[in-house]
Structures are given as C-alpha cells and as structure tokens.
Design a protein around this motif. Sequence first.
Motif, PDB file in Angstrom:
ATOM      1  N   SER A  92       0.839  -1.196   0.000  1.00  0.00           N
ATOM      2  CA  SER A  92       0.000   0.000   0.000  1.00  0.00           C
ATOM      3  C   SER A  92       0.872   1.244   0.000  1.00  0.00           C
ATOM      4  CB  SER A  92      -0.926   0.015   1.227  1.00  0.00           C
ATOM      5  OG  SER A  92      -0.159   0.034   2.425  1.00  0.00           O
ATOM      6  N   VAL A  93       0.206   2.392  -0.148  1.00  0.00           N
ATOM      7  CA  VAL A  93       0.870   3.688  -0.138  1.00  0.00           C
ATOM      8  C   VAL A  93       0.110   4.624   0.782  1.00  0.00           C
ATOM      9  CG1 VAL A  93       1.264   5.774  -1.518  1.00  0.00           C
ATOM     10  CG2 VAL A  93       2.024   3.573  -2.374  1.00  0.00           C
ATOM     11  N   GLU A  94       0.840   5.379   1.607  1.00  0.00           N
ATOM     12  CA  GLU A  94       0.255   6.412   2.464  1.00  0.00           C
ATOM     13  C   GLU A  94       0.704   7.764   1.924  1.00  0.00           C
ATOM     14  OE1 GLU A  94       1.400   5.624   6.505  1.00  0.00           O
ATOM     15  OE2 GLU A  94       1.191   3.461   6.213  1.00  0.00           O
ATOM     16  N   ALA A  95      -0.236   8.523   1.391  1.00  0.00           N
ATOM     17  CA  ALA A  95       0.085   9.801   0.753  1.00  0.00           C
ATOM     18  C   ALA A  95      -0.254  10.961   1.672  1.00  0.00           C
ATOM     19  CB  ALA A  95      -0.674   9.947  -0.562  1.00  0.00           C
ATOM     20  N   GLY A  99      -3.474  11.046   4.560  1.00  0.00           N
ATOM     21  CA  GLY A  99      -4.236  11.132   3.324  1.00  0.00           C
ATOM     22  C   GLY A  99      -4.487  12.535   2.820  1.00  0.00           C
ATOM     23  N   VAL A 109       5.319  10.608   1.303  1.00  0.00           N
ATOM     24  CA  VAL A 109       4.719   9.400   0.744  1.00  0.00           C
ATOM     25  C   VAL A 109       5.414   8.202   1.379  1.00  0.00           C
ATOM     26  CG1 VAL A 109       4.335   8.002  -1.324  1.00  0.00           C
ATOM     27  CG2 VAL A 109       4.113  10.492  -1.450  1.00  0.00           C
ATOM     28  N   GLY A 167      -2.838  10.162  -9.362  1.00  0.00           N
ATOM     29  CA  GLY A 167      -2.406   8.848  -8.929  1.00  0.00           C
ATOM     30  C   GLY A 167      -0.903   8.685  -9.074  1.00  0.00           C
ATOM     31  N   PHE A 184      -1.552   2.962  -8.241  1.00  0.00           N
ATOM     32  CA  PHE A 184      -2.488   3.489  -7.257  1.00  0.00           C
ATOM     33  C   PHE A 184      -3.239   4.665  -7.885  1.00  0.00           C
ATOM     34  CE2 PHE A 184       0.741   1.355  -4.826  1.00  0.00           C
ATOM     35  CZ  PHE A 184       0.041   0.727  -3.793  1.00  0.00           C
ATOM     36  N   THR A 186      -6.559   7.462  -7.786  1.00  0.00           N
ATOM     37  CA  THR A 186      -7.161   8.292  -6.746  1.00  0.00           C
ATOM     38  C   THR A 186      -8.625   7.926  -6.539  1.00  0.00           C
ATOM     39  OG1 THR A 186      -7.548   9.971  -8.453  1.00  0.00           O
ATOM     40  CG2 THR A 186      -5.604  10.249  -7.053  1.00  0.00           C
ATOM     41  N   ALA A 190      -8.745   5.830   0.821  1.00  0.00           N
ATOM     42  CA  ALA A 190      -7.530   5.078   0.531  1.00  0.00           C
ATOM     43  C   ALA A 190      -7.757   3.599   0.842  1.00  0.00           C
ATOM     44  CB  ALA A 190      -6.370   5.618   1.365  1.00  0.00           C
ATOM     45  N   HIS A 194      -5.700   2.400  -3.912  1.00  0.00           N
ATOM     46  CA  HIS A 194      -6.075   3.797  -4.147  1.00  0.00           C
ATOM     47  C   HIS A 194      -5.443   4.713  -3.099  1.00  0.00           C
ATOM     48  CE1 HIS A 194      -9.346   1.499  -6.106  1.00  0.00           C
ATOM     49  NE2 HIS A 194      -9.348   2.492  -6.971  1.00  0.00           N
ATOM     50  N   ILE A 195      -5.239   5.962  -3.502  1.00  0.00           N
ATOM     51  CA  ILE A 195      -4.859   7.024  -2.588  1.00  0.00           C
ATOM     52  C   ILE A 195      -5.945   8.093  -2.670  1.00  0.00           C
ATOM     53  CG2 ILE A 195      -2.380   6.592  -2.796  1.00  0.00           C
ATOM     54  CD1 ILE A 195      -2.227   8.947  -4.741  1.00  0.00           C
TER      55      ILE A 195
END
Length: 277
Positions: A92-95, A99, A109, A167, A184, A186, A190, A194-195
């Motif tokens: 996963s990604v934490e933007a 969020g 990120v 994204g 990922f 948008t 999240a 997705h972010i």
Amino acid sequence: MISRDTTSRTSRRIRAFDRHMYSHRVGLNSSRERRPAVLAQLADTRPSLSSRDSMHGVFVAALVCLGLGASHAWAQDQREEGQPPQQPRILSVEAGFLGNYKVGYWSPVVVNLEAGPDPITAEVILELPDGDGSPSQVLSRLPVSLSPGRPLARVAMYAKFGNTEGGLLVRLVADGREIARKRFDTDLQADARHIPYGMPATQELFLTIGGETGLKSALLRGRPEAEQTVQIVAIADVRLLPTRWYGYESVDAVVISTRQVERFAALSSTSAQAEAL
C-alpha cells in the motif's frame, strides 16, 4: 377390439410422419453441406476440408485464443502484484498527512512493502505526472533491504503531485531489474489500490501535534468560510512526521500543544523529525 379401418388409418399416419421426418433430415443435411463453404469464405479455410474438420479447426483456434488471453491477463495480474510469488510485494501507499496533501507541493509518501522468501536489496521508484501532465520520477534516497526476518518495511519518500487525480505508479527495482510494480489511482478513500484525491493549492492545510489545540474553533470564529477551505490534521504519533524540511511544503502552519508532553517522548533534539521542524 380394434377395427381394420382404425389400423389402416394409423398405418397411413405413421407412413406420413416418416416421410415428413425424412424430408426434414434431408433439409438438415443439405444445410450442413452448404455450411463449410460459408466457413471457408469467412475464415479463409481450405474448401477441401470436411465440415467436421472445419468446425474442429475453428473450435481449436477459439480455445487457443481464449487460452492466450487468459494467460496474458494472469501474467498482467501477477506483474501488478509483484509476482512471481517468490518476489517482494508492494502492499500500500500512504500519501500526505493521513491522506491529506496539496497539489503542486512536496508531500510525504510512505510505501509499505512485504519481503519475499529471500533477502534482497532494492530501490523504490515513484512515477507520477507533474503539473504539465508529463511523467516524473522520484527515487528512494537509500536502497531498502528486505528479508524474511523483517517481513514488512516502510519506505519514507517525498513526491510532488501534479494534479488532484493523477495517482502514481510504484516500482521496485533490484540490480536494474523490475521485480514488482503497482498502480495506485485516486479515490475518495484510501485502500490497497487507491490514494485519496489531492487538495487544491488554494486550500489551507494545518497540522496539530500533541493533543487538542482549539485551532478549529478559533479559525471558524473569525472565518466562517474556513469550514470548506481549511483542513486540520491531528498527528498523534510524532514518529510519523517528515524527516526532511521540504516534507512540510504543503503545510500552512504547524500548531504544537504541550498539554500531553508524553507524546513527544519519542523525539530528541537531534532526531530527524525535530530537525525538519
């Protein structure tokens, strides 16, 4: 007792039915004989083949096409998930800050990875569009080491999102070879693929650290429109703060509360988070 007239009428009906079925079968056979010529014209097959051979060839070709399509789809899914399964995976990604991030500004990120069965050292690459829509890349400052003894890894990076719906693509590269990638897009929330949508640059982003600060009520008291134009994010774990000063570029103000000083126990005067502030 059945009379002769009844028997005779029954026999005539049976003979008439047999003649009808015979003519029906002849019609079917005639249509079958015409079918290979149609198939030959449409599929460019050789007219010398029998109808059964023609149909068998078409059936086999269809199965081959379906098999190739399924294999391609399977391979694509495996590649997107960092497969073959003996390779590390991008989870996963934490933007931004929980969020929340602004378009056109550097934001934190975090990429979450899962190790494979073998130790490996890899580089994380982020690909995302800039403000003009052109692709840009961000590379991790240091290679990340993944091993079965450390199955999960968090890679802190920084990126500048070019638009609210751009994204990003995350790639994992080892020895010049891509071993995993994941896209990922948008969305409102999240999740594993997705972010969240980015904030317009015209909105304001405030961070509060250390507990309740009363910032929201203070802003609303003098600026009623702040309910729609201001985003306040409360950071509970100071270890998640950026370690580089430009990680705060999208933040308009940081408000620190000393009501709960124990929350700052993880920081020291020489820690990267404190220096970035």
